[in-house]
Design a protein around this motif. Structure first.
Motif, short mmCIF file in Angstrom:
data_model
loop_
_atom_site.label_atom_id
_atom_site.label_comp_id
_atom_site.label_asym_id
_atom_site.label_seq_id
_atom_site.Cartn_x
_atom_site.Cartn_y
_atom_site.Cartn_z
N GLU A 13 0.86 -1.18 0.00
CA GLU A 13 0.00 0.00 0.00
C GLU A 13 0.89 1.23 0.00
N ARG A 14 0.88 1.97 -1.10
CA ARG A 14 1.81 3.08 -1.24
C ARG A 14 1.61 4.14 -0.16
N GLN A 15 0.36 4.40 0.23
CA GLN A 15 0.13 5.46 1.21
C GLN A 15 0.77 5.11 2.55
N PHE A 16 0.78 3.80 2.92
CA PHE A 16 1.43 3.40 4.17
C PHE A 16 2.94 3.55 4.06
N PHE A 17 3.47 3.10 2.91
CA PHE A 17 4.91 3.19 2.68
C PHE A 17 5.39 4.64 2.72
N GLU A 18 4.70 5.52 1.97
CA GLU A 18 5.14 6.91 1.92
C GLU A 18 4.94 7.61 3.26
N ALA A 19 3.94 7.18 4.02
CA ALA A 19 3.76 7.75 5.36
C ALA A 19 4.97 7.43 6.24
N VAL A 20 5.49 6.22 6.09
CA VAL A 20 6.66 5.82 6.90
C VAL A 20 7.88 6.63 6.51
N VAL A 21 8.20 6.66 5.20
CA VAL A 21 9.45 7.32 4.78
C VAL A 21 9.38 8.83 4.99
N LYS A 22 8.18 9.40 4.95
CA LYS A 22 8.07 10.84 5.21
C LYS A 22 8.08 11.12 6.71
N ARG A 23 7.45 10.24 7.49
CA ARG A 23 7.46 10.43 8.94
C ARG A 23 8.88 10.31 9.49
N ARG A 24 9.65 9.40 8.91
CA ARG A 24 11.04 9.22 9.35
C ARG A 24 11.98 10.19 8.63
N LEU A 25 11.41 11.10 7.85
CA LEU A 25 12.12 12.21 7.21
C LEU A 25 13.21 11.74 6.25
N PHE A 26 12.93 10.66 5.50
CA PHE A 26 13.81 10.33 4.39
C PHE A 26 13.75 11.44 3.35
N PHE A 27 12.54 11.92 3.07
CA PHE A 27 12.39 13.07 2.18
C PHE A 27 11.07 13.77 2.48
N THR A 28 10.94 15.01 2.03
CA THR A 28 9.72 15.78 2.24
C THR A 28 9.59 16.81 1.13
N GLU A 29 8.35 17.25 0.86
CA GLU A 29 8.14 18.30 -0.12
C GLU A 29 8.88 19.56 0.32
N THR A 30 9.57 20.19 -0.63
CA THR A 30 10.32 21.39 -0.28
C THR A 30 9.39 22.59 -0.11
N PHE A 31 9.81 23.57 0.66
CA PHE A 31 9.01 24.77 0.95
C PHE A 31 7.62 24.39 1.45
N ASP A 32 7.54 23.36 2.28
CA ASP A 32 6.26 22.75 2.62
C ASP A 32 5.32 23.72 3.32
N ILE A 33 5.84 24.53 4.26
CA ILE A 33 4.91 25.40 4.98
C ILE A 33 4.37 26.49 4.06
N TYR A 34 5.11 26.84 3.01
CA TYR A 34 4.58 27.78 2.02
C TYR A 34 3.52 27.10 1.16
N ARG A 35 3.78 25.84 0.82
CA ARG A 35 2.81 25.10 -0.01
C ARG A 35 1.46 25.01 0.69
N LEU A 36 1.48 24.88 2.01
CA LEU A 36 0.25 24.73 2.77
C LEU A 36 -0.38 26.07 3.13
N SER A 37 0.33 27.15 2.81
CA SER A 37 -0.20 28.48 3.14
C SER A 37 -1.19 28.94 2.09
N PRO A 38 -2.33 29.51 2.49
CA PRO A 38 -3.31 30.02 1.51
C PRO A 38 -2.78 31.21 0.71
N ASN A 39 -1.69 31.83 1.20
CA ASN A 39 -1.14 33.00 0.51
C ASN A 39 -0.15 32.63 -0.60
N PHE A 40 0.25 31.35 -0.65
CA PHE A 40 1.31 30.93 -1.58
C PHE A 40 0.72 30.67 -2.96
N LYS A 41 1.26 31.35 -3.97
CA LYS A 41 0.79 31.17 -5.35
C LYS A 41 1.85 30.52 -6.23
#
Length: 630
Positions: A13-41
């Motif tokens: 199950e890819r969602q379980f796998f990616e949850a593990v590798v992201k939780r353990r910080l193997f990799f993460t989306e860059t500029f993540d807090i900007y991506r989640l901001s409503p002001n970011f275009k």
């Protein structure tokens, strides 16, 4: 979602796998807090940051690559600039030809992850695969069944999807009513989109540059210096590890299609008449799963298994040097822990071949996204050195002394300069250059034509009046076969290029080694080999001792229970864990736990440190440790 299973039989199950590798910080989306901001275009798709275990895993893969290729084969390593002047990439063909086919969704409908633009071949693949999944009961049992003829038709298209050009992709989109799967909108016909990032140098913005799409051009431009450094000895190889950049149309598959990535590339320079390899015998018995061009064009996707030696002998693989590197690539992937049952080597089809290549094989790894190209092995012939030499006037050839003088018979063209100058004036230099660049085959043909007609047309770009050819009569041009004695042989080397996408290899490897405990699907494990695992145990004194021995490790002194700490190590792929407890203070002994089996041994600190060092170096195995320690 793929139907693949993990090592213990659970459905992947890819969602379980990616949850593990992201939780353990193997990799993460860059500029993540900007991506989640409503002001970011902005647009951060296709950009990722590696966390501590991801950095360590990437560094270990690159270290294994250097040992396997650069050190093992005495390659000459370079670190070249990322910023590349436009003329370099114009000459190499990238400015005009480094493109993918792109479709636009012209309707502003439901927002999609990919925006308004879609890569044409991926769009067709995704739509047809989804129809096959639905029509064969893969996604929902209530969907209408596809008849066998339609299934075969779709599979035939998918098998050779890389062989369609823009017109072919446009016809498929029209014929099979391919739409944007996010909103069911129709898309416009495909157009080419150049994948390079363009910029300028200096405040005047007068000097266009690009971020390099590959590391190879810097290596080619240093060829003459490398040849001199190597005492003029051929063959030899250069190597480079560094960031490259491609402006992907619609990145949406995690680390597999990104806009900034790490490449490790080799350029092996070889005599075009001697493409044998001195060490070919070392890999001739290595078995490769080969998906050759003819098999794909027949609409099939099952590779045939042949040894490297058999494939070269049958001319499925063109030459020994190309075969040698394909064998070495497989051994490298095996060494870092890739599942060999999920590896195949696919030969490029005619329409997908890069403009510089005369043959190319991709080492593809099977993931939940399907087969992913992770290593490309191309025979670039003499293309790159030839075009750069022609543009700059620099000699990028090899001169070798012959054992004894030889007589060479060749066609030779001579212009009467006394007549050519007054006749062509400002164009005289262009005419002379055009004649000097005629090859032997053309000269032979022109000699016959000149004898029969008394005049020939010579292609001559850059003429003052805008024309592209000139007529030369017998009075102006003389072509004859001459014999001359030579003491040296001069040639432009061919290049065999293995190119490794480190991020794609890293992601595919993580999928291959991911599994969960049979009794608990939520207890994830990454069975990374010791050679590349990010962490290898421990407590302060033991940690210091191991670091002095070159063994990377991480200490966990949190308040979590020992079971939770072990589970955390499993998700990080840590192969071995050393536990220091109250008995350590009393008896000086520690516990050593192996990740996959969860078995433990206990012994003196010195014995455990020696065991860890031996297993990391490959001189000891866990079974041997079990047999000698309680």
């Amino acid at each position: 979602m793929t139907s693949a299973t993990t090592l213990t039989g659970h459905k992947f199950e890819r969602q379980f796998f990616e949850a593990v590798v992201k939780r353990r910080l193997f990799f993460t989306e860059t500029f993540d807090i900007y991506r989640l901001s409503p002001n970011f275009k902005g647009d951060n798709r296709g950009l990722f940051d590696y966390g501590p275990p991801g950095c360590a895993l990437q560094a270990n893969i690159v270290d294994a690559w250097r040992k396997h290729f650069v050190l093992e084969e005495n390659m000459l390593e370079l670190d070249c600039t990322v910023v590349t002047p436009e003329p370099v990439l114009q000459t190499s063909g990238h400015v005009d030809k480094f493109a993918d086919w792109m479709c636009k969704d012209p309707i502003k409908g439901k927002p999609t992850a990919s925006g308004d633009y879609l890569r044409a071949d991926h769009l067709i693949e995704n739509v047809l695969k989804a129809r096959l999944d639905r029509g064969t009961g893969g996604l929902t049992k209530d969907a209408p069944k596809l008849d066998q003829a339609t299934i075969d038709e779709y599979n035939n298209i998918l098998a050779k999807i890389d062989n369609y050009d823009g017109d072919g992709l446009a016809e498929l989109i029209k014929q099979y009513d391919i739409r944007n799967p996010e909103n069911n909108n129709e898309v416009l016909p495909p157009v080419p989109f150049n994948l390079m990032f363009k910029s300028t140098i200096g405040p005047s913005a007068a000097s266009p540059v690009y971020l390099r799409p590959e590391t190879s051009q810097g290596q080619f431009l240093n060829f003459k210096k490398l040849l001199e450094y190597n005492q003029g000895s051929m063959p030899f190889a250069s190597a480079s590890v560094g960031k490259s950049y491609r402006n992907e149309i619609s990145p949406r598959t995690g680390l597999l299609r990104v806009r900034e990535f790490l490449l490790a590339e080799i350029e092996h320079y070889v005599d075009p008449d001697k493409k044998q390899h001195l060490r070919f015998g070392e890999v001739s018995d290595v078995i490769l799963p080969l998906l050759d061009r003819e098999t794909q064009l027949a609409g099939k996707t099952t590779p045939q298994k042949l040894t490297v030696g058999q494939a070269v002998e049958l001319k499925i693989i063109d030459n020994e040097t190309l075969g040698y590197f394909l064998g070495r690539v497989l051994l490298f992937l095996q060494n870092i822990g890739v599942d060999l049952s999920k590896v195949r080597f696919r030969q490029h089809l005619a329409n997908e071949m890069a403009h510089y290549a005369c043959d190319c094989w991709d080492a593809e790894l099977l993931t939940s996204y399907g087969w992913v190209e992770c290593v490309g092995c191309a025979d670039r012939s003499a293309y790159d050195l030839t075009v750069h030499s022609k543009y700059t006037g620099a000699s990028l050839t090899v001169k070798e002394a012959l054992p004894e003088p030889a007589k060479v018979e060749e066609w030779q063209a001579t212009l009467d300069k006394k007549l050519v100058g007054p006749r062509f004036k400002k164009d005289a230099k262009a005419v002379q250059t055009a004649v000097e660049e005629l090859d032997q085959t053309t000269l032979e043909s022109l000699a016959t034509e000149l004898a029969e007609k008394g005049v020939v047309a010579i292609k001559t770009p850059g003429l003052a009046d805008g024309s592209t050819s000139v007529a030369l009569s017998k009075e102006l041009l003389f072509i004859a076969k001459v014999t001359r004695q030579v003491n040296t042989r001069e040639y432009t080397p061919n290049v065999i290029e293995p190119s490794f996408g480190i991020g794609r290899i890293l992601y595919s490897l993580l999928e291959h080694v991911y599994w969960s405990r049979p009794d608990a699907v939520e207890r994830a494990v990454l069975s990374l080999p010791l050679a590349v695992a990010p962490n290898k145990p421990i407590a302060h004194r033991i940690s210091t001792r191991l670091r002095k021995l070159g063994v990377a490790n991480m200490m966990d002194s949190s308040s979590a229970s020992i079971g939770k700490r072990y589970a955390r190590d499993d998700e990080l792929g840590t192969p071995l864990s050393v536990t220091v407890d109250f008995d350590t203070l009393k008896y000086g002994s520690v516990t050593l736990r192996e990740r996959d089996t969860m078995r433990q041994v206990r012994g003196p600190e010195d014995d455990v440190v020696r065991a860890i060092k031996g297993m990391v170096d490959g001189t000891d195995t866990w079974e041997q440790v079990l047999n000698r320690m309680p």
